[in-house]
Write a protein that holds these residues in place. Structure first.
Motif, PDB file in Angstrom:
ATOM      1  N   ARG A 110      -9.146   1.031  -5.038  1.00  9.67           N
ATOM      2  CA  ARG A 110      -8.118   1.486  -4.433  1.00  9.67           C
ATOM      3  C   ARG A 110      -8.318   2.331  -2.843  1.00  9.67           C
ATOM      4  N   LYS A 111      -9.911   2.703  -2.810  1.00 11.10           N
ATOM      5  CA  LYS A 111     -10.267   3.318  -1.369  1.00 11.10           C
ATOM      6  C   LYS A 111     -10.332   2.447  -0.445  1.00 11.10           C
ATOM      7  N   VAL A 112     -10.471   1.224  -0.865  1.00  8.34           N
ATOM      8  CA  VAL A 112     -10.718  -0.051   0.101  1.00  8.34           C
ATOM      9  C   VAL A 112      -9.316  -0.352   0.607  1.00  8.34           C
ATOM     10  N   LEU A 113      -8.446  -0.374  -0.399  1.00  8.96           N
ATOM     11  CA  LEU A 113      -7.051  -0.780  -0.075  1.00  8.96           C
ATOM     12  C   LEU A 113      -6.266   0.067   0.771  1.00  8.96           C
ATOM     13  N   GLU A 114      -6.789   1.081   0.466  1.00  8.45           N
ATOM     14  CA  GLU A 114      -5.966   2.353   1.446  1.00  8.45           C
ATOM     15  C   GLU A 114      -6.388   2.236   2.856  1.00  8.45           C
ATOM     16  N   LYS A 115      -7.310   1.532   3.043  1.00  8.44           N
ATOM     17  CA  LYS A 115      -7.764   1.272   4.685  1.00  8.44           C
ATOM     18  C   LYS A 115      -7.039   0.319   5.213  1.00  8.44           C
ATOM     19  N   TYR A 116      -6.309  -0.546   4.393  1.00  7.55           N
ATOM     20  CA  TYR A 116      -5.595  -1.767   4.992  1.00  7.55           C
ATOM     21  C   TYR A 116      -3.958  -1.641   4.663  1.00  7.55           C
TER      22      TYR A 116
ATOM     23  N   MET B 116      -6.219 -19.810  11.981  1.00  5.44           N
ATOM     24  CA  MET B 116      -6.549 -18.392  11.487  1.00  5.44           C
ATOM     25  C   MET B 116      -5.472 -17.783  10.515  1.00  5.44           C
ATOM     26  N   GLU B 117      -4.069 -18.104  10.798  1.00  3.87           N
ATOM     27  CA  GLU B 117      -3.128 -17.631   9.903  1.00  3.87           C
ATOM     28  C   GLU B 117      -3.361 -18.253   8.385  1.00  3.87           C
ATOM     29  N   GLN B 118      -3.817 -19.591   8.397  1.00  2.96           N
ATOM     30  CA  GLN B 118      -3.711 -20.123   7.397  1.00  2.96           C
ATOM     31  C   GLN B 118      -4.964 -19.965   6.366  1.00  2.96           C
ATOM     32  N   GLU B 119      -6.012 -19.443   7.280  1.00  2.11           N
ATOM     33  CA  GLU B 119      -7.280 -18.779   6.641  1.00  2.11           C
ATOM     34  C   GLU B 119      -6.989 -17.562   6.066  1.00  2.11           C
ATOM     35  N   LEU B 120      -6.512 -16.763   6.600  1.00  2.00           N
ATOM     36  CA  LEU B 120      -6.223 -15.334   6.149  1.00  2.00           C
ATOM     37  C   LEU B 120      -5.119 -15.346   4.965  1.00  2.00           C
ATOM     38  N   ILE B 121      -4.200 -16.397   4.975  1.00  2.00           N
ATOM     39  CA  ILE B 121      -3.343 -16.616   3.989  1.00  2.00           C
ATOM     40  C   ILE B 121      -4.373 -17.038   2.537  1.00  2.00           C
ATOM     41  N   HIS B 122      -5.014 -17.870   2.814  1.00  2.00           N
ATOM     42  CA  HIS B 122      -5.890 -18.334   1.931  1.00  2.00           C
ATOM     43  C   HIS B 122      -6.829 -17.176   1.120  1.00  2.00           C
ATOM     44  N   GLN B 123      -7.247 -16.271   2.315  1.00  2.00           N
ATOM     45  CA  GLN B 123      -8.144 -15.074   1.759  1.00  2.00           C
ATOM     46  C   GLN B 123      -7.315 -14.187   0.909  1.00  2.00           C
ATOM     47  N   TYR B 124      -6.096 -13.842   1.262  1.00  2.00           N
ATOM     48  CA  TYR B 124      -5.169 -13.023   0.721  1.00  2.00           C
ATOM     49  C   TYR B 124      -4.964 -13.528  -0.739  1.00  2.00           C
ATOM     50  N   GLN B 125      -4.635 -14.789  -0.938  1.00  2.00           N
ATOM     51  CA  GLN B 125      -4.403 -15.252  -2.195  1.00  2.00           C
ATOM     52  C   GLN B 125      -5.520 -15.399  -3.243  1.00  2.00           C
ATOM     53  N   GLU B 126      -6.779 -15.359  -2.505  1.00  2.00           N
ATOM     54  CA  GLU B 126      -8.026 -15.321  -3.204  1.00  2.00           C
ATOM     55  C   GLU B 126      -8.215 -13.947  -3.908  1.00  2.00           C
ATOM     56  N   PHE B 127      -7.980 -12.820  -2.969  1.00  2.00           N
ATOM     57  CA  PHE B 127      -7.948 -11.530  -3.505  1.00  2.00           C
ATOM     58  C   PHE B 127      -7.063 -11.088  -4.199  1.00  2.00           C
ATOM     59  N   GLU B 128      -5.835 -11.631  -4.321  1.00  2.00           N
ATOM     60  CA  GLU B 128      -4.772 -11.298  -5.093  1.00  2.00           C
ATOM     61  C   GLU B 128      -5.075 -11.917  -6.448  1.00  2.00           C
ATOM     62  N   ASP B 129      -5.812 -13.200  -6.627  1.00  2.00           N
ATOM     63  CA  ASP B 129      -6.137 -13.668  -7.671  1.00  2.00           C
ATOM     64  C   ASP B 129      -7.259 -13.061  -8.700  1.00  2.00           C
TER      65      ASP B 129
ATOM     66  N   ILE C  93      -2.807  -2.150  -9.410  1.00  2.00           N
ATOM     67  CA  ILE C  93      -3.222  -2.075  -8.198  1.00  2.00           C
ATOM     68  C   ILE C  93      -2.553  -3.420  -7.454  1.00  2.00           C
ATOM     69  N   ALA C  94      -2.305  -3.150  -6.275  1.00  2.00           N
ATOM     70  CA  ALA C  94      -1.807  -4.275  -5.421  1.00  2.00           C
ATOM     71  C   ALA C  94      -2.140  -4.013  -3.874  1.00  2.00           C
ATOM     72  N   MET C  95      -2.137  -4.950  -2.938  1.00  2.00           N
ATOM     73  CA  MET C  95      -2.531  -4.818  -1.533  1.00  2.00           C
ATOM     74  C   MET C  95      -0.941  -4.195  -1.071  1.00  2.00           C
ATOM     75  N   ASP C  96      -1.105  -3.551  -0.037  1.00  2.00           N
ATOM     76  CA  ASP C  96       0.114  -2.910   0.593  1.00  2.00           C
ATOM     77  C   ASP C  96       1.035  -3.992   1.512  1.00  2.00           C
ATOM     78  N   PHE C  97       0.509  -5.057   1.490  1.00  2.00           N
ATOM     79  CA  PHE C  97       1.280  -6.273   2.358  1.00  2.00           C
ATOM     80  C   PHE C  97       1.288  -7.621   1.514  1.00  2.00           C
ATOM     81  N   THR C  98       2.358  -8.193   1.921  1.00  2.00           N
ATOM     82  CA  THR C  98       2.565  -9.489   1.152  1.00  2.00           C
ATOM     83  C   THR C  98       2.172 -10.645   2.107  1.00  2.00           C
ATOM     84  N   VAL C  99       2.092 -12.099   1.498  1.00  2.00           N
ATOM     85  CA  VAL C  99       2.121 -13.391   2.332  1.00  2.00           C
ATOM     86  C   VAL C  99       2.991 -13.516   3.227  1.00  2.00           C
ATOM     87  N   GLU C 100       4.456 -12.881   2.987  1.00  2.00           N
ATOM     88  CA  GLU C 100       5.500 -13.045   3.528  1.00  2.00           C
ATOM     89  C   GLU C 100       5.371 -11.891   5.035  1.00  2.00           C
ATOM     90  N   ASP C 101       4.626 -10.867   4.557  1.00  2.00           N
ATOM     91  CA  ASP C 101       4.363  -9.749   5.513  1.00  2.00           C
ATOM     92  C   ASP C 101       3.296 -10.448   6.718  1.00  2.00           C
TER      93      ASP C 101
END
Length: 390
Positions: free
Chosen positions: A306-312, A346-359, A370-378
């Motif tokens: 949660r502390k890490v996610l709060e930074k983003y 870069m967009e594709q790589e960051l989306i890939h990273q997001y999906q990996e974090f979410e998994d 617990i969830a990230m503050d932004f989505t893939v659509e964001d």
């Protein structure tokens, strides 16, 4: 123009030698019929023409020791003894006049020789065949020396210490030669020598780019290699040179590899701490820690996540992406127009990273809410708005 003068000289040689050969055969009754090999077929006039020396008559008198065509050949060699040295000297001058003059010489000489040998009229004498063959070998040797020098120049070219990106000198030199040579050989009857030269030069320029790994550059090495391999790929696509198809595919593969390295290196910056956290989670899983037990590891507890996610928060991620875009825009050379391609990667790589974090959150922190503050659509919206606003 030297090549036009050379072509004119070569066109005048065949009728000149042909006329002299015909005169010698008729005047001295030199036969070419194999059935007449039983005795000498030489008839010498009691009054020899004034330009014939005793050496020339020697070849006629002893012609029965030779094959039927050799008396004429030896006579022509004596009459035109200065022809080959003069041609060699003329080729040396032609080679030195324009840049890469040896290319013009090789094409002009090759085309003239093959046109002469393939003409429907009487073929050139064996004497002229020999002279032109020797001169053609000399032209090929000069061409090969030129290519060897150029390959060495490309491989040993010094990269400017203050270079910040863009096209390397070796790539520019390669492109200059290929463009010029293709124009020179555009109507050539044969291009085997040029194809070999292109392959050697392509290998040299690839080697030159690869040597950047040890070069001291102001910018990321992967960036420079990406841009230069991309430039070579586009150039070869435009030229459509059959012998360089494999090199074209290799250039595409290399620029894709270095773009991936460049993207991954700089994409770690917008979500640096998040990347670091989940790299640790993956390391624990690789060590055999069960997914449901990861959150009980002190450094990877729910509270630490949660502390890490709060930074983003979403706004911070967008701001980081804007900073990253400006940096990439500054790094890339406008001539290569790679910004849209790199930004999309870069967009594709960051989306890939997001999906990996979410998994990983779903697997290791199930039921925690617990969830990230932004989505893939964001993320897609951030990239799109940054592109449109710049």
């Amino acid at each position: 123009v030297p090549e036009q003068m050379l072509e004119q000289v070569l066109r005048q040689l065949q009728p000149l030698c042909g006329a002299e050969q015909q005169f010698l055969q008729e005047f001295f009754q030199l036969t070419h019929d194999p059935v007449d090999l039983q005795g000498p077929q030489v008839s010498v006039s009691t009054v020899a023409p004034p330009h014939f020396t005793a050496d020339l008559l020697f070849w006629l008198v002893f012609g029965f020791f030779l094959r039927p065509e050799e008396p004429t050949t030896h006579l022509l060699s004596e009459i035109f003894s200065c022809l080959e040295p003069e041609l060699r000297g003329f080729l040396d001058v032609c080679n030195k006049v324009p840049p890469f003059g040896c290319l013009q010489v090789l094409v002009t000489l090759s085309d003239s020789v093959f046109e002469m040998w393939g003409s429907s009229s009487a073929p050139p004498s064996s004497f002229l065949n020999t002279v032109l063959g020797n001169v053609l070998l000399l032209a090929k040797s000069s061409f090969n020396k030129c290519i060897e020098t150029l390959c060495k120049e490309i491989e040993e070219v010094k990269v400017p210490s203050k270079m910040k990106g863009g096209l390397l000198p070796s790539v520019s030199r390669f492109e200059e030669f290929v463009a010029f040579s293709e124009e020179v050989f555009r109507t050539a009857r044969r291009r085997g020598e040029l194809d070999k030269a292109h392959l050697r030069l392509a290998s040299s320029v690839f080697s030159s780019i690869n040597s950047l790994s040890s070069a001291s550059l102001k910018v990321n090495t992967d960036l420079v290699m990406m841009e230069n391999f991309h430039h070579i790929h586009c150039f070869l696509c435009q030229k459509k040179i059959h012998c360089l198809e494999d090199k074209k595919r290799e250039a595409k593969q290399r620029y894709s590899e270095h773009m991936e390295k460049y993207v991954i290196k700089y994409l770690g910056q917008p979500l640096k701490k998040l990347n670091h956290f989940f790299e640790g989670v993956k390391a624990r899983l690789a060590q055999g820690v069960k997914e449901e037990e990861v959150s009980f590891q002190l450094a990877y507890s729910k509270q630490e996540l949660r502390k890490v996610l709060e930074k983003y928060p979403g706004k911070e991620v967008r701001r980081a992406l804007e900073t990253l875009y400006r940096k990439i825009h500054k790094d890339l050379s406008p001539e290569e127009n790679l910004l849209p391609v790199v930004w999309h990667a870069m967009e594709q790589e960051l989306i890939h990273q997001y999906q990996e974090f979410e998994d990983l959150i779903q697997r290791c922190y199930a039921g925690s809410g617990i969830a990230m503050d932004f989505t893939v659509e964001d993320l897609l919206s951030y990239f799109n708005s940054i592109t449109l606003s710049n």
